[in-house]
Motif scaffolding. Structure first.
Motif, PDB file in Angstrom:
ATOM      1  N   VAL A  48       0.846  -1.198   0.000  1.00 42.48           N
ATOM      2  CA  VAL A  48       0.000   0.000   0.000  1.00 42.48           C
ATOM      3  C   VAL A  48       0.876   1.241   0.000  1.00 42.48           C
ATOM      4  O   VAL A  48       0.685   2.157  -0.807  1.00 42.48           O
ATOM      5  CB  VAL A  48      -0.957   0.020   1.214  1.00 42.48           C
ATOM      6  N   ASN A  49       1.850   1.280   0.896  1.00 36.82           N
ATOM      7  CA  ASN A  49       2.738   2.452   0.977  1.00 36.82           C
ATOM      8  C   ASN A  49       3.546   2.646  -0.297  1.00 36.82           C
ATOM      9  O   ASN A  49       3.704   3.772  -0.772  1.00 36.82           O
ATOM     10  CB  ASN A  49       3.662   2.340   2.186  1.00 36.82           C
ATOM     11  N   LEU A  50       4.057   1.556  -0.848  1.00 40.47           N
ATOM     12  CA  LEU A  50       4.811   1.660  -2.103  1.00 40.47           C
ATOM     13  C   LEU A  50       3.934   2.191  -3.233  1.00 40.47           C
ATOM     14  O   LEU A  50       4.365   3.037  -4.019  1.00 40.47           O
ATOM     15  CB  LEU A  50       5.409   0.305  -2.487  1.00 40.47           C
ATOM     16  N   ALA A  51       2.716   1.678  -3.324  1.00 36.15           N
ATOM     17  CA  ALA A  51       1.804   2.127  -4.381  1.00 36.15           C
ATOM     18  C   ALA A  51       1.519   3.618  -4.244  1.00 36.15           C
ATOM     19  O   ALA A  51       1.506   4.347  -5.243  1.00 36.15           O
ATOM     20  CB  ALA A  51       0.506   1.331  -4.326  1.00 36.15           C
ATOM     21  N   LEU A  52       1.296   4.074  -3.020  1.00 37.62           N
ATOM     22  CA  LEU A  52       1.020   5.497  -2.809  1.00 37.62           C
ATOM     23  C   LEU A  52       2.227   6.362  -3.157  1.00 37.62           C
ATOM     24  O   LEU A  52       2.114   7.343  -3.894  1.00 37.62           O
ATOM     25  CB  LEU A  52       0.605   5.750  -1.351  1.00 37.62           C
ATOM     26  N   VAL A  53       3.379   6.005  -2.634  1.00 41.12           N
ATOM     27  CA  VAL A  53       4.588   6.804  -2.847  1.00 41.12           C
ATOM     28  C   VAL A  53       5.049   6.759  -4.296  1.00 41.12           C
ATOM     29  O   VAL A  53       5.430   7.784  -4.874  1.00 41.12           O
ATOM     30  CB  VAL A  53       5.717   6.339  -1.901  1.00 41.12           C
ATOM     31  N   LEU A  54       4.993   5.583  -4.904  1.00 40.22           N
ATOM     32  CA  LEU A  54       5.482   5.431  -6.282  1.00 40.22           C
ATOM     33  C   LEU A  54       4.402   5.675  -7.331  1.00 40.22           C
ATOM     34  O   LEU A  54       4.652   5.531  -8.521  1.00 40.22           O
ATOM     35  CB  LEU A  54       6.089   4.038  -6.466  1.00 40.22           C
ATOM     36  N   GLU A  55       3.204   6.055  -6.857  1.00 41.88           N
ATOM     37  CA  GLU A  55       2.084   6.360  -7.753  1.00 41.88           C
ATOM     38  C   GLU A  55       1.790   5.193  -8.701  1.00 41.88           C
ATOM     39  O   GLU A  55       1.668   5.351  -9.910  1.00 41.88           O
ATOM     40  CB  GLU A  55       2.341   7.651  -8.517  1.00 41.88           C
ATOM     41  N   LEU A  56       1.690   4.005  -8.103  1.00 44.14           N
ATOM     42  CA  LEU A  56       1.361   2.798  -8.843  1.00 44.14           C
ATOM     43  C   LEU A  56      -0.069   2.384  -8.529  1.00 44.14           C
ATOM     44  O   LEU A  56      -0.586   2.693  -7.465  1.00 44.14           O
ATOM     45  CB  LEU A  56       2.304   1.657  -8.454  1.00 44.14           C
ATOM     46  N   ASP A  57      -0.686   1.668  -9.437  1.00 41.47           N
ATOM     47  CA  ASP A  57      -2.020   1.125  -9.214  1.00 41.47           C
ATOM     48  C   ASP A  57      -1.906   0.012  -8.177  1.00 41.47           C
ATOM     49  O   ASP A  57      -1.283  -1.021  -8.433  1.00 41.47           O
ATOM     50  CB  ASP A  57      -2.577   0.599 -10.533  1.00 41.47           C
ATOM     51  N   PHE A  58      -2.492   0.227  -6.989  1.00 47.53           N
ATOM     52  CA  PHE A  58      -2.334  -0.734  -5.905  1.00 47.53           C
ATOM     53  C   PHE A  58      -2.867  -2.112  -6.265  1.00 47.53           C
ATOM     54  O   PHE A  58      -2.228  -3.120  -5.981  1.00 47.53           O
ATOM     55  CB  PHE A  58      -3.001  -0.257  -4.613  1.00 47.53           C
ATOM     56  N   ALA A  59      -4.041  -2.178  -6.857  1.00 43.88           N
ATOM     57  CA  ALA A  59      -4.640  -3.478  -7.169  1.00 43.88           C
ATOM     58  C   ALA A  59      -3.717  -4.286  -8.074  1.00 43.88           C
ATOM     59  O   ALA A  59      -3.469  -5.474  -7.833  1.00 43.88           O
ATOM     60  CB  ALA A  59      -6.014  -3.297  -7.812  1.00 43.88           C
ATOM     61  N   ALA A  60      -3.193  -3.659  -9.098  1.00 44.36           N
ATOM     62  CA  ALA A  60      -2.292  -4.354 -10.019  1.00 44.36           C
ATOM     63  C   ALA A  60      -0.991  -4.733  -9.317  1.00 44.36           C
ATOM     64  O   ALA A  60      -0.471  -5.833  -9.517  1.00 44.36           O
ATOM     65  CB  ALA A  60      -2.010  -3.487 -11.241  1.00 44.36           C
ATOM     66  N   LEU A  61      -0.481  -3.842  -8.481  1.00 43.07           N
ATOM     67  CA  LEU A  61       0.751  -4.118  -7.749  1.00 43.07           C
ATOM     68  C   LEU A  61       0.576  -5.327  -6.835  1.00 43.07           C
ATOM     69  O   LEU A  61       1.377  -6.263  -6.845  1.00 43.07           O
ATOM     70  CB  LEU A  61       1.173  -2.898  -6.932  1.00 43.07           C
ATOM     71  N   PHE A  62      -0.502  -5.336  -6.060  1.00 40.88           N
ATOM     72  CA  PHE A  62      -0.711  -6.426  -5.109  1.00 40.88           C
ATOM     73  C   PHE A  62      -1.011  -7.740  -5.826  1.00 40.88           C
ATOM     74  O   PHE A  62      -0.548  -8.802  -5.411  1.00 40.88           O
ATOM     75  CB  PHE A  62      -1.807  -6.085  -4.105  1.00 40.88           C
ATOM     76  N   GLN A  63      -1.761  -7.697  -6.914  1.00 37.95           N
ATOM     77  CA  GLN A  63      -2.016  -8.910  -7.696  1.00 37.95           C
ATOM     78  C   GLN A  63      -0.709  -9.495  -8.219  1.00 37.95           C
ATOM     79  O   GLN A  63      -0.519 -10.713  -8.217  1.00 37.95           O
ATOM     80  CB  GLN A  63      -2.956  -8.622  -8.868  1.00 37.95           C
ATOM     81  N   GLU A  64       0.178  -8.630  -8.657  1.00 44.65           N
ATOM     82  CA  GLU A  64       1.459  -9.112  -9.178  1.00 44.65           C
ATOM     83  C   GLU A  64       2.312  -9.696  -8.046  1.00 44.65           C
ATOM     84  O   GLU A  64       2.987 -10.709  -8.232  1.00 44.65           O
ATOM     85  CB  GLU A  64       2.197  -7.983  -9.894  1.00 44.65           C
ATOM     86  N   ILE A  65       2.269  -9.087  -6.869  1.00 45.55           N
ATOM     87  CA  ILE A  65       2.991  -9.635  -5.714  1.00 45.55           C
ATOM     88  C   ILE A  65       2.470 -11.036  -5.412  1.00 45.55           C
ATOM     89  O   ILE A  65       3.247 -11.968  -5.228  1.00 45.55           O
ATOM     90  CB  ILE A  65       2.848  -8.710  -4.490  1.00 45.55           C
ATOM     91  N   LEU A  66       1.158 -11.182  -5.370  1.00 41.88           N
ATOM     92  CA  LEU A  66       0.569 -12.494  -5.096  1.00 41.88           C
ATOM     93  C   LEU A  66       0.924 -13.502  -6.181  1.00 41.88           C
ATOM     94  O   LEU A  66       1.248 -14.653  -5.906  1.00 41.88           O
ATOM     95  CB  LEU A  66      -0.951 -12.381  -4.966  1.00 41.88           C
ATOM     96  N   ARG A  67       0.861 -13.076  -7.436  1.00 45.79           N
ATOM     97  CA  ARG A  67       1.180 -13.981  -8.537  1.00 45.79           C
ATOM     98  C   ARG A  67       2.623 -14.454  -8.434  1.00 45.79           C
ATOM     99  O   ARG A  67       2.908 -15.647  -8.557  1.00 45.79           O
ATOM    100  CB  ARG A  67       0.954 -13.295  -9.879  1.00 45.79           C
ATOM    101  N   GLN A  68       3.532 -13.535  -8.187  1.00 48.02           N
ATOM    102  CA  GLN A  68       4.944 -13.905  -8.124  1.00 48.02           C
ATOM    103  C   GLN A  68       5.272 -14.707  -6.873  1.00 48.02           C
ATOM    104  O   GLN A  68       6.240 -15.449  -6.850  1.00 48.02           O
ATOM    105  CB  GLN A  68       5.826 -12.658  -8.235  1.00 48.02           C
ATOM    106  N   ALA A  69       4.436 -14.575  -5.855  1.00 48.50           N
ATOM    107  CA  ALA A  69       4.622 -15.377  -4.649  1.00 48.50           C
ATOM    108  C   ALA A  69       3.950 -16.741  -4.794  1.00 48.50           C
ATOM    109  O   ALA A  69       3.978 -17.549  -3.886  1.00 48.50           O
ATOM    110  CB  ALA A  69       4.064 -14.632  -3.438  1.00 48.50           C
ATOM    111  N   GLY A  70       3.297 -16.964  -5.945  1.00 50.03           N
ATOM    112  CA  GLY A  70       2.643 -18.236  -6.198  1.00 50.03           C
ATOM    113  C   GLY A  70       1.281 -18.370  -5.549  1.00 50.03           C
ATOM    114  O   GLY A  70       0.790 -19.455  -5.331  1.00 50.03           O
ATOM    115  N   LYS A  71       0.650 -17.229  -5.242  1.00 51.67           N
ATOM    116  CA  LYS A  71      -0.633 -17.257  -4.549  1.00 51.67           C
ATOM    117  C   LYS A  71      -1.761 -16.661  -5.378  1.00 51.67           C
ATOM    118  O   LYS A  71      -2.795 -16.309  -4.857  1.00 51.67           O
ATOM    119  CB  LYS A  71      -0.520 -16.510  -3.230  1.00 51.67           C
TER     120      LYS A  71
END
Length: 82
Positions: A48-71
């Protein structure tokens, strides 16, 4: 693109140092270094903090984190939001 590459590239594009990003998201410099090397995956709060600071789409960021973590099976790569 791997999540650590997205974070590093976006940080650099915004002209932030690793130290500066660490201060803005309230984690240690070492943690940012580990995330950018792909050795640690950001959890929910940090994402959440990274998305806010880096002006990234949180939903896409978190989905990618989950995907890369195999979840998850998200196919989105985080992109800056407008």
């Amino acid at each position: 693109m791997k999540i650590h590459d997205v974070i590093r590239t976006r940080r650099q594009t915004m002209g932030l140092t690793q130290e500066g990003l660490a201060e803005l998201v309230h984690v240690s410099l070492r943690w940012i270094q580990l995330v950018e090397k792909g050795r640690r995956m950001p959890g929910f709060c940090l994402a959440v903090n990274l998305a806010l600071v880096l002006e990234l789409d949180f939903a896409a960021l978190f989905q990618e984190i989950l995907r890369q973590a195999g979840k998850g099976d998200a196919a989105h790569v985080p992109v800056p939001h407008r």
